[in-house]
Motif scaffolding. Structure first.
Motif, PDB file in Angstrom:
ATOM      1  N   GLY A 192      -5.196  47.406  13.099  1.00  0.00           N
ATOM      2  CA  GLY A 192      -4.085  46.758  12.404  1.00  0.00           C
ATOM      3  C   GLY A 192      -2.707  47.199  12.848  1.00  0.00           C
ATOM      4  N   ALA A 193      -2.625  47.955  13.969  1.00  0.00           N
ATOM      5  CA  ALA A 193      -1.316  48.490  14.388  1.00  0.00           C
ATOM      6  C   ALA A 193      -0.663  47.656  15.486  1.00  0.00           C
ATOM      7  CB  ALA A 193      -1.479  49.933  14.866  1.00  0.00           C
ATOM      8  N   GLU A 194      -1.273  46.518  15.832  1.00  0.00           N
ATOM      9  CA  GLU A 194      -0.767  45.764  16.979  1.00  0.00           C
ATOM     10  C   GLU A 194       0.677  45.311  16.778  1.00  0.00           C
ATOM     11  OE1 GLU A 194      -2.494  42.077  19.586  1.00  0.00           O
ATOM     12  OE2 GLU A 194      -3.709  43.841  19.250  1.00  0.00           O
ATOM     13  N   GLN A 195       0.992  44.853  15.578  1.00  0.00           N
ATOM     14  CA  GLN A 195       2.350  44.385  15.296  1.00  0.00           C
ATOM     15  C   GLN A 195       3.365  45.517  15.457  1.00  0.00           C
ATOM     16  OE1 GLN A 195       3.572  41.332  14.610  1.00  0.00           O
ATOM     17  NE2 GLN A 195       5.637  42.183  14.443  1.00  0.00           N
ATOM     18  N   ALA A 196       3.033  46.689  14.904  1.00  0.00           N
ATOM     19  CA  ALA A 196       3.950  47.838  14.993  1.00  0.00           C
ATOM     20  C   ALA A 196       4.141  48.260  16.448  1.00  0.00           C
ATOM     21  CB  ALA A 196       3.398  49.008  14.178  1.00  0.00           C
ATOM     22  N   ARG A 197       3.065  48.259  17.228  1.00  0.00           N
ATOM     23  CA  ARG A 197       3.162  48.653  18.641  1.00  0.00           C
ATOM     24  C   ARG A 197       4.019  47.658  19.417  1.00  0.00           C
ATOM     25  NH1 ARG A 197      -2.299  47.915  19.948  1.00  0.00           N
ATOM     26  NH2 ARG A 197      -1.913  48.567  22.082  1.00  0.00           N
ATOM     27  N   SER A 198       3.890  46.388  19.067  1.00  0.00           N
ATOM     28  CA  SER A 198       4.691  45.338  19.711  1.00  0.00           C
ATOM     29  C   SER A 198       6.176  45.515  19.390  1.00  0.00           C
ATOM     30  CB  SER A 198       4.195  43.962  19.258  1.00  0.00           C
ATOM     31  OG  SER A 198       4.932  42.946  19.875  1.00  0.00           O
ATOM     32  N   VAL A 199       6.468  45.891  18.143  1.00  0.00           N
ATOM     33  CA  VAL A 199       7.868  46.136  17.726  1.00  0.00           C
ATOM     34  C   VAL A 199       8.440  47.308  18.526  1.00  0.00           C
ATOM     35  CG1 VAL A 199       9.311  46.975  15.810  1.00  0.00           C
ATOM     36  CG2 VAL A 199       7.668  45.127  15.428  1.00  0.00           C
ATOM     37  N   ALA A 200       7.620  48.353  18.729  1.00  0.00           N
ATOM     38  CA  ALA A 200       8.082  49.523  19.489  1.00  0.00           C
ATOM     39  C   ALA A 200       8.423  49.144  20.929  1.00  0.00           C
ATOM     40  CB  ALA A 200       7.015  50.619  19.466  1.00  0.00           C
ATOM     41  N   VAL A 201       7.578  48.318  21.555  1.00  0.00           N
ATOM     42  CA  VAL A 201       7.836  47.893  22.943  1.00  0.00           C
ATOM     43  C   VAL A 201       9.089  47.022  23.006  1.00  0.00           C
ATOM     44  CG1 VAL A 201       6.958  46.544  24.895  1.00  0.00           C
ATOM     45  CG2 VAL A 201       5.424  48.082  23.665  1.00  0.00           C
ATOM     46  N   THR A 202       9.231  46.110  22.043  1.00  0.00           N
ATOM     47  CA  THR A 202      10.438  45.262  22.002  1.00  0.00           C
ATOM     48  C   THR A 202      11.688  46.145  21.887  1.00  0.00           C
ATOM     49  OG1 THR A 202       9.198  43.483  20.936  1.00  0.00           O
ATOM     50  CG2 THR A 202      11.585  43.380  20.769  1.00  0.00           C
ATOM     51  N   GLY A 203      11.626  47.143  21.004  1.00  0.00           N
ATOM     52  CA  GLY A 203      12.746  48.065  20.850  1.00  0.00           C
ATOM     53  C   GLY A 203      13.056  48.797  22.141  1.00  0.00           C
ATOM     54  N   ALA A 204      11.998  49.178  22.880  1.00  0.00           N
ATOM     55  CA  ALA A 204      12.194  49.898  24.148  1.00  0.00           C
ATOM     56  C   ALA A 204      12.930  49.026  25.167  1.00  0.00           C
ATOM     57  CB  ALA A 204      10.841  50.339  24.712  1.00  0.00           C
ATOM     58  N   VAL A 205      12.552  47.745  25.252  1.00  0.00           N
ATOM     59  CA  VAL A 205      13.203  46.854  26.229  1.00  0.00           C
ATOM     60  C   VAL A 205      14.645  46.560  25.799  1.00  0.00           C
ATOM     61  CG1 VAL A 205      13.082  44.632  27.429  1.00  0.00           C
ATOM     62  CG2 VAL A 205      10.968  45.843  26.875  1.00  0.00           C
ATOM     63  N   VAL A 206      14.866  46.375  24.493  1.00  0.00           N
ATOM     64  CA  VAL A 206      16.237  46.173  24.001  1.00  0.00           C
ATOM     65  C   VAL A 206      17.077  47.420  24.304  1.00  0.00           C
ATOM     66  CG1 VAL A 206      17.689  45.796  21.964  1.00  0.00           C
ATOM     67  CG2 VAL A 206      15.538  44.555  22.192  1.00  0.00           C
ATOM     68  N   GLN A 207      16.471  48.602  24.164  1.00  0.00           N
ATOM     69  CA  GLN A 207      17.187  49.848  24.450  1.00  0.00           C
ATOM     70  C   GLN A 207      17.569  49.936  25.928  1.00  0.00           C
ATOM     71  OE1 GLN A 207      18.866  51.998  23.036  1.00  0.00           O
ATOM     72  NE2 GLN A 207      18.145  54.101  23.130  1.00  0.00           N
ATOM     73  N   MET A 208      16.705  49.443  26.815  1.00  0.00           N
ATOM     74  CA  MET A 208      17.037  49.445  28.248  1.00  0.00           C
ATOM     75  C   MET A 208      18.321  48.628  28.489  1.00  0.00           C
ATOM     76  SD  MET A 208      13.419  48.950  30.251  1.00  0.00           S
ATOM     77  CE  MET A 208      11.883  49.353  29.431  1.00  0.00           C
ATOM     78  N   VAL A 209      18.388  47.459  27.862  1.00  0.00           N
ATOM     79  CA  VAL A 209      19.562  46.590  28.027  1.00  0.00           C
ATOM     80  C   VAL A 209      20.778  47.210  27.342  1.00  0.00           C
ATOM     81  CG1 VAL A 209      20.522  44.307  27.512  1.00  0.00           C
ATOM     82  CG2 VAL A 209      18.124  44.523  28.197  1.00  0.00           C
ATOM     83  N   SER A 210      20.589  47.672  26.113  1.00  0.00           N
ATOM     84  CA  SER A 210      21.682  48.228  25.320  1.00  0.00           C
ATOM     85  C   SER A 210      22.282  49.463  25.993  1.00  0.00           C
ATOM     86  CB  SER A 210      21.140  48.591  23.930  1.00  0.00           C
ATOM     87  OG  SER A 210      22.062  49.378  23.234  1.00  0.00           O
ATOM     88  N   HIS A 211      21.413  50.380  26.419  1.00  0.00           N
ATOM     89  CA  HIS A 211      21.897  51.603  27.085  1.00  0.00           C
ATOM     90  C   HIS A 211      22.663  51.242  28.350  1.00  0.00           C
ATOM     91  CE1 HIS A 211      21.417  54.913  30.039  1.00  0.00           C
ATOM     92  NE2 HIS A 211      21.746  55.664  29.015  1.00  0.00           N
ATOM     93  N   GLY A 212      22.167  50.230  29.076  1.00  0.00           N
ATOM     94  CA  GLY A 212      22.854  49.805  30.301  1.00  0.00           C
ATOM     95  C   GLY A 212      24.276  49.358  30.037  1.00  0.00           C
ATOM     96  N   LEU A 213      24.459  48.513  29.037  1.00  0.00           N
ATOM     97  CA  LEU A 213      25.795  47.981  28.729  1.00  0.00           C
ATOM     98  C   LEU A 213      26.732  49.077  28.222  1.00  0.00           C
ATOM     99  CD1 LEU A 213      24.690  44.719  26.853  1.00  0.00           C
ATOM    100  CD2 LEU A 213      25.574  44.867  29.187  1.00  0.00           C
ATOM    101  N   ILE A 214      26.246  49.876  27.257  1.00  0.00           N
ATOM    102  CA  ILE A 214      27.115  50.852  26.588  1.00  0.00           C
ATOM    103  C   ILE A 214      27.467  52.007  27.518  1.00  0.00           C
ATOM    104  CG2 ILE A 214      27.264  52.499  24.670  1.00  0.00           C
ATOM    105  CD1 ILE A 214      25.259  50.563  23.185  1.00  0.00           C
ATOM    106  N   THR A 215      26.454  52.550  28.205  1.00  0.00           N
ATOM    107  CA  THR A 215      26.707  53.730  29.039  1.00  0.00           C
ATOM    108  C   THR A 215      27.522  53.372  30.272  1.00  0.00           C
ATOM    109  OG1 THR A 215      24.612  54.589  28.207  1.00  0.00           O
ATOM    110  CG2 THR A 215      25.591  55.766  30.038  1.00  0.00           C
ATOM    111  N   ALA A 216      27.312  52.166  30.812  1.00  0.00           N
ATOM    112  CA  ALA A 216      28.169  51.726  31.928  1.00  0.00           C
ATOM    113  C   ALA A 216      29.624  51.698  31.470  1.00  0.00           C
ATOM    114  CB  ALA A 216      27.733  50.346  32.418  1.00  0.00           C
ATOM    115  N   ALA A 217      29.865  51.174  30.253  1.00  0.00           N
ATOM    116  CA  ALA A 217      31.236  51.117  29.719  1.00  0.00           C
ATOM    117  C   ALA A 217      31.809  52.522  29.553  1.00  0.00           C
ATOM    118  CB  ALA A 217      31.242  50.380  28.377  1.00  0.00           C
TER     119      ALA A 217
END
Length: 498
Positions: A328-353
């Protein structure tokens, strides 16, 4: 030529033209760099608008041409919801750097050619659907960044560039060893990424699978970098030029974490599940260590560099949690992966600035030492305002992309493994170090190097402003990004759970 191939090879062609034409004037070279980067952004915008989720283990905008038939390696490119956001973020960051460098006097033609080369090979990593192609682009990005740091850096730039090159090149050799292990285990032998994902060649041999995963993880962890492979990062950032630091943090570090979601997790699902707790532990250590060491820094650029170790730790933590398969943890694991990919984009924009803003300090006053400034908000209010926005975005304040990413990472990870909550103080420490920096540099009486500090110029505003504006846009309207990432995250989680 497919759209993706055009996106990869247009900057490479621009780099060759600029490098081969010594007669090109400085102004023409700079504007050519801006023009090519702007065209790239338009092309990626067209890709994004026309993108439809291709389904599990399939790629959109695919192109495959035989390349090295003897080892079943082809020129194979394509994107999905895990790579398209990184392609978009890469083009945005490179355009910001091109605008930032519009007035820089130091060998602009060669600098423009080198950054266009770096842009082409970086995009190549994110669209590659063949391990050899991925490796070629991955290695060429190391070469490009070495010359950026050594050629345009300051301080001990030559030494820092050499350290960066040797560390990351050693990591790439470990990566190659892992790729060869996958190739040998596959039947028929192939380097094609979708074929290897479908075949999972080492599922029946836990020992070999664990060794191949170890080689791949070490290779990618050096580039990410996670603790204990991070020691090349602070000197490389401190001595690199502002544009070099921005690209290194925003784009090159993501090649490591992207390799996890594209190669390690879907191709070696059994080994990933077996070693998930180790990867979670590495993520937690990186989060806390990166935050506490950043807190101890007096050099602004080193501080931001260590926050990168902290932020990349969140991604590794989430991807490790995605390997903890439970009922029953598939949804939670999917949320974690989505967060990881969003973090890749977010960190790129903010840290470059933040790195581009740190570069303004070096340009104006010749030092990143926070103790050398005071009351900088007086003479440079625009600079202070943008730096404050960047700092609050980086510490994960609601309303910014970092909050969306970290909220999903912790919601998914804690649901699967409550022990991951021990990484939460990392956010608190990050808040403390950024607030301390803001207080020390921008508030109080104007003293030290602050009197006469010129405020942001137009090109600096137009390079940093849009990066932070995008972070706010993602923070307020995350659906645009999440609609692309979520189906791919769900597909990856089901592949890991096989």
């Amino acid at each position: 030529m497919s759209m993706l191939s055009l996106i990869v090879f247009l900057p490479l062609a621009g780099a060759v033209v600029l490098a081969a034409m010594p007669a090109v004037g400085p102004a023409v070279a700079r504007w050519a760099w801006v023009a090519v980067s702007a065209v790239e952004l338009v092309l990626v915008g067209v890709l994004w608008v026309g993108y439809e989720d291709p389904g599990q283990n399939a790629l959109a905008y695919e192109q495959q041409v035989p390349w090295i038939p003897g080892v079943n390696s082809s020129y194979h490119v394509g994107v999905d919801g895990l790579s398209l956001p990184l392609v978009a973020m890469t083009t945005i960051v490179f355009l910001a750097c091109a605008v930032y460098a519009l007035r820089q006097p130091d060998r602009p033609r060669i600098q423009a050619a080198l950054f266009l080369f770096l842009q082409g090979v970086s995009l190549g990593v994110f669209v590659a659907a063949d391990l050899i192609l991925f490796f070629v682009f991955f290695d060429l990005s190391i070469v490009g960044m070495y010359f950026v740091i050594a050629g345009w850096g300051h301080g001990n730039a030559a030494r820092s560039a050499l350290k960066f090159f040797l560390y990351t090149f050693l990591g790439s050799l470990a990566l190659l060893l892992g790729f060869i292990g996958l190739y040998v285990a596959a039947a028929p032998h192939t380097f094609d990424i979708p074929e290897l994902v479908a075949a999972t060649p080492l599922d029946d041999s836990p020992l070999t699978g664990g060794l191949v995963l170890a080689a791949i993880v070490v290779g990618l962890a050096v580039k990410t970098p996670t603790v204990p492979f991070h020691t090349w990062l602070p000197p490389a950032h401190t001595d690199a030029p502002a544009t070099g630091s921005a690209v290194l943090a925003a784009v090159l570090l993501k090649m490591g974490t992207y390799g996890f979601v594209r190669i390690a997790m879907p191709m070696l699902p059994e080994a990933w599940r077996s070693w998930a707790w180790v990867i979670v532990a590495i993520g937690i250590v990186s989060v806390l260590y990166g935050a506490f060491v950043a807190l101890a820094q007096t050099d602004l650029k080193r501080m931001v560099a260590y926050t990168s170790v902290n932020h990349m730790g969140y991604i590794v933590l989430a991807l490790g949690a995605a390997g903890l398969v439970a009922e029953g943890a598939e949804q939670a694991r999917s949320v974690a992966v989505t967060g990881a990919v969003v973090q890749m984009v977010s960190h790129g924009l903010i840290t470059a600035a933040l790195f581009l803003l740190a570069g303004v300090m070096q340009d104006r006053a010749g030092t990143y030492d926070m103790g050398s400034y005071g009351g900088l908000a007086g003479p440079a209010p625009r600079y202070a305002a943008l730096f404050a926005v960047g700092a609050f975005a980086s510490l994960g304040l609601p309303g910014f992309s970092g909050f969306i990413a970290e909220f999903q990472i912790f919601a998914g990870s804690i649901a699967v493994a409550p022990v991951t909550a021990i990484a939460l103080p990392g956010i608190l420490v990050t808040a403390a170090l950024f607030l301390r920096a803001l207080q020390q540099v921008f508030t109080g009486p104007t003293e030290g190097r602050s009197p006469g500090f010129a405020d942001l110029r137009v090109r600096e505003l137009w390079s940093v402003g849009p990066l932070l504006a995008l972070s706010v846009l993602i923070g307020v309207l995350p659906r645009v990004l999440l609609e692309v990432i979520e189906p791919a995250s769900a597909a990856l989680v089901s592949l890991v759970g096989r």
